[in-house]
Design a protein around this motif. Structure first.
Motif, PDB file in Angstrom:
ATOM      1  N   CYS A 129       0.820  -1.212   0.000  1.00 24.43           N
ATOM      2  CA  CYS A 129       0.000   0.000   0.000  1.00 24.43           C
ATOM      3  C   CYS A 129       0.858   1.268   0.000  1.00 24.43           C
ATOM      4  O   CYS A 129       1.435   1.652   1.011  1.00 24.43           O
ATOM      5  CB  CYS A 129      -0.942  -0.003   1.207  1.00 24.43           C
ATOM      6  N   ARG A 130       0.906   1.927  -1.136  1.00 25.86           N
ATOM      7  CA  ARG A 130       1.686   3.161  -1.268  1.00 25.86           C
ATOM      8  C   ARG A 130       1.075   4.293  -0.446  1.00 25.86           C
ATOM      9  O   ARG A 130       1.792   5.135   0.090  1.00 25.86           O
ATOM     10  CB  ARG A 130       1.790   3.574  -2.727  1.00 25.86           C
ATOM     11  N   VAL A 131      -0.246   4.325  -0.351  1.00 21.83           N
ATOM     12  CA  VAL A 131      -0.909   5.373   0.431  1.00 21.83           C
ATOM     13  C   VAL A 131      -0.509   5.259   1.905  1.00 21.83           C
ATOM     14  O   VAL A 131      -0.210   6.258   2.557  1.00 21.83           O
ATOM     15  CB  VAL A 131      -2.440   5.317   0.247  1.00 21.83           C
ATOM     16  N   LEU A 132      -0.487   4.040   2.421  1.00 19.48           N
ATOM     17  CA  LEU A 132      -0.061   3.823   3.806  1.00 19.48           C
ATOM     18  C   LEU A 132       1.398   4.221   3.983  1.00 19.48           C
ATOM     19  O   LEU A 132       1.742   4.915   4.945  1.00 19.48           O
ATOM     20  CB  LEU A 132      -0.270   2.363   4.224  1.00 19.48           C
ATOM     21  N   LYS A 133       2.255   3.810   3.066  1.00 19.19           N
ATOM     22  CA  LYS A 133       3.669   4.152   3.176  1.00 19.19           C
ATOM     23  C   LYS A 133       3.879   5.653   3.106  1.00 19.19           C
ATOM     24  O   LYS A 133       4.701   6.208   3.836  1.00 19.19           O
ATOM     25  CB  LYS A 133       4.472   3.435   2.096  1.00 19.19           C
ATOM     26  N   ASP A 134       3.118   6.323   2.256  1.00 17.46           N
ATOM     27  CA  ASP A 134       3.210   7.786   2.185  1.00 17.46           C
ATOM     28  C   ASP A 134       2.778   8.413   3.516  1.00 17.46           C
ATOM     29  O   ASP A 134       3.409   9.343   4.013  1.00 17.46           O
ATOM     30  CB  ASP A 134       2.360   8.338   1.045  1.00 17.46           C
ATOM     31  N   HIS A 135       1.689   7.893   4.082  1.00 20.90           N
ATOM     32  CA  HIS A 135       1.200   8.417   5.360  1.00 20.90           C
ATOM     33  C   HIS A 135       2.238   8.185   6.465  1.00 20.90           C
ATOM     34  O   HIS A 135       2.533   9.076   7.262  1.00 20.90           O
ATOM     35  CB  HIS A 135      -0.138   7.769   5.718  1.00 20.90           C
ATOM     36  N   LEU A 136       2.813   6.980   6.497  1.00 20.62           N
ATOM     37  CA  LEU A 136       3.840   6.688   7.494  1.00 20.62           C
ATOM     38  C   LEU A 136       5.048   7.599   7.294  1.00 20.62           C
ATOM     39  O   LEU A 136       5.642   8.081   8.266  1.00 20.62           O
ATOM     40  CB  LEU A 136       4.256   5.219   7.422  1.00 20.62           C
ATOM     41  N   GLY A 137       5.403   7.852   6.035  1.00 22.89           N
ATOM     42  CA  GLY A 137       6.504   8.769   5.751  1.00 22.89           C
ATOM     43  C   GLY A 137       6.233  10.163   6.273  1.00 22.89           C
ATOM     44  O   GLY A 137       7.111  10.814   6.845  1.00 22.89           O
ATOM     45  N   GLN A 138       4.991  10.631   6.107  1.00 24.13           N
ATOM     46  CA  GLN A 138       4.614  11.947   6.630  1.00 24.13           C
ATOM     47  C   GLN A 138       4.685  11.961   8.156  1.00 24.13           C
ATOM     48  O   GLN A 138       5.120  12.950   8.760  1.00 24.13           O
ATOM     49  CB  GLN A 138       3.202  12.320   6.164  1.00 24.13           C
ATOM     50  N   LEU A 139       4.270  10.866   8.769  1.00 24.57           N
ATOM     51  CA  LEU A 139       4.320  10.791  10.233  1.00 24.57           C
ATOM     52  C   LEU A 139       5.754  10.754  10.741  1.00 24.57           C
ATOM     53  O   LEU A 139       6.066  11.341  11.779  1.00 24.57           O
ATOM     54  CB  LEU A 139       3.528   9.572  10.724  1.00 24.57           C
ATOM     55  N   VAL A 140       6.650  10.077  10.004  1.00 25.81           N
ATOM     56  CA  VAL A 140       8.066  10.065  10.377  1.00 25.81           C
ATOM     57  C   VAL A 140       8.615  11.482  10.278  1.00 25.81           C
ATOM     58  O   VAL A 140       9.304  11.971  11.182  1.00 25.81           O
ATOM     59  CB  VAL A 140       8.874   9.102   9.475  1.00 25.81           C
ATOM     60  N   LYS A 141       8.297  12.153   9.184  1.00 25.68           N
ATOM     61  CA  LYS A 141       8.775  13.521   8.959  1.00 25.68           C
ATOM     62  C   LYS A 141       8.280  14.459  10.068  1.00 25.68           C
ATOM     63  O   LYS A 141       8.999  15.360  10.502  1.00 25.68           O
ATOM     64  CB  LYS A 141       8.302  14.012   7.602  1.00 25.68           C
ATOM     65  N   ALA A 142       7.058  14.212  10.538  1.00 20.80           N
ATOM     66  CA  ALA A 142       6.492  15.036  11.611  1.00 20.80           C
ATOM     67  C   ALA A 142       7.021  14.637  12.988  1.00 20.80           C
ATOM     68  O   ALA A 142       6.710  15.282  13.984  1.00 20.80           O
ATOM     69  CB  ALA A 142       4.964  14.935  11.589  1.00 20.80           C
ATOM     70  N   GLY A 143       7.820  13.566  13.038  1.00 21.73           N
ATOM     71  CA  GLY A 143       8.445  13.170  14.300  1.00 21.73           C
ATOM     72  C   GLY A 143       7.668  12.160  15.119  1.00 21.73           C
ATOM     73  O   GLY A 143       8.049  11.873  16.251  1.00 21.73           O
ATOM     74  N   TYR A 144       6.597  11.599  14.563  1.00 19.22           N
ATOM     75  CA  TYR A 144       5.775  10.668  15.335  1.00 19.22           C
ATOM     76  C   TYR A 144       6.313   9.241  15.376  1.00 19.22           C
ATOM     77  O   TYR A 144       6.048   8.510  16.311  1.00 19.22           O
ATOM     78  CB  TYR A 144       4.348  10.626  14.790  1.00 19.22           C
ATOM     79  N   LEU A 145       7.031   8.808  14.351  1.00 20.67           N
ATOM     80  CA  LEU A 145       7.395   7.391  14.246  1.00 20.67           C
ATOM     81  C   LEU A 145       8.889   7.132  14.250  1.00 20.67           C
ATOM     82  O   LEU A 145       9.346   6.140  13.703  1.00 20.67           O
ATOM     83  CB  LEU A 145       6.788   6.806  12.956  1.00 20.67           C
TER      84      LEU A 145
END
Length: 154
Positions: A129-145
């Motif tokens: 799922c690219r949408v999930l990976k993109d979302h996780l990437g955004q969360l990493v960038k925001a410092g959550y993951l």
């Protein structure tokens, strides 16, 4: 009109015109990912199981890119310590997590043997799922993951 005559995207859009702008954008994104994968795999053995039917050769019997879960952050791949479905299970109840919009396109044209927990629908696996990976990437960038990524230098 501006696409090369031998372009797979042009061929796809000509054979099956998109029904709406969302479907057009999705197919363009698929084409971009496919081209990126081709460039990345240039000089390596070709992927097996490419289907000439349908929009693009995206249905692979074995997708070698999915062996290491990754997300794109500003054009840089981020590798996760565990599969994305496990990360999803751990963060799905967090306030920063967002469920996706409903998948577009004709559900009858999707692979009914594959299920995505993130979309809660059939058509692809959670790991693909690219949408999930993109979302996780955004969360990493925001410092959550940060605790989920292999290299936290980003």
């Amino acid at each position: 009109m501006g696409l090369p005559k031998d372009s797979e995207l042009r061929e796809s859009l000509t054979k099956r015109p998109p029904e709406d702008m969302r479907q057009l954008m999705r197919r363009i994104e698929e084409y971009k990912h496919l081209e990126g994968d081709r460039l990345q795999n240039k000089g390596k053995a070709p992927l097996l199981g490419r289907s000439r039917q349908g929009v693009f050769p995206t249905r692979l019997k074995k997708d070698f890119r999915m062996q290491e879960p990754e997300a794109q952050i500003g054009g840089v791949n981020v590798a996760f310590k565990e599969p994305v479905h496990k990360i999803l299970d751990r963060i799905k109840n967090e306030s920063f997590f967002r469920w996706p919009n409903k998948m577009g396109g004709d559900p009858s044209r999707r692979n009914q043997n594959l299920y995505c927990t993130y979309h809660r629908d059939k058509g692809h696996t959670t790991e693909q799922c690219r949408v999930l990976k993109d979302h996780l990437g955004q969360l990493v960038k925001a410092g959550y993951l940060k605790e989920f990524i292999v290299d936290s230098d980003n």
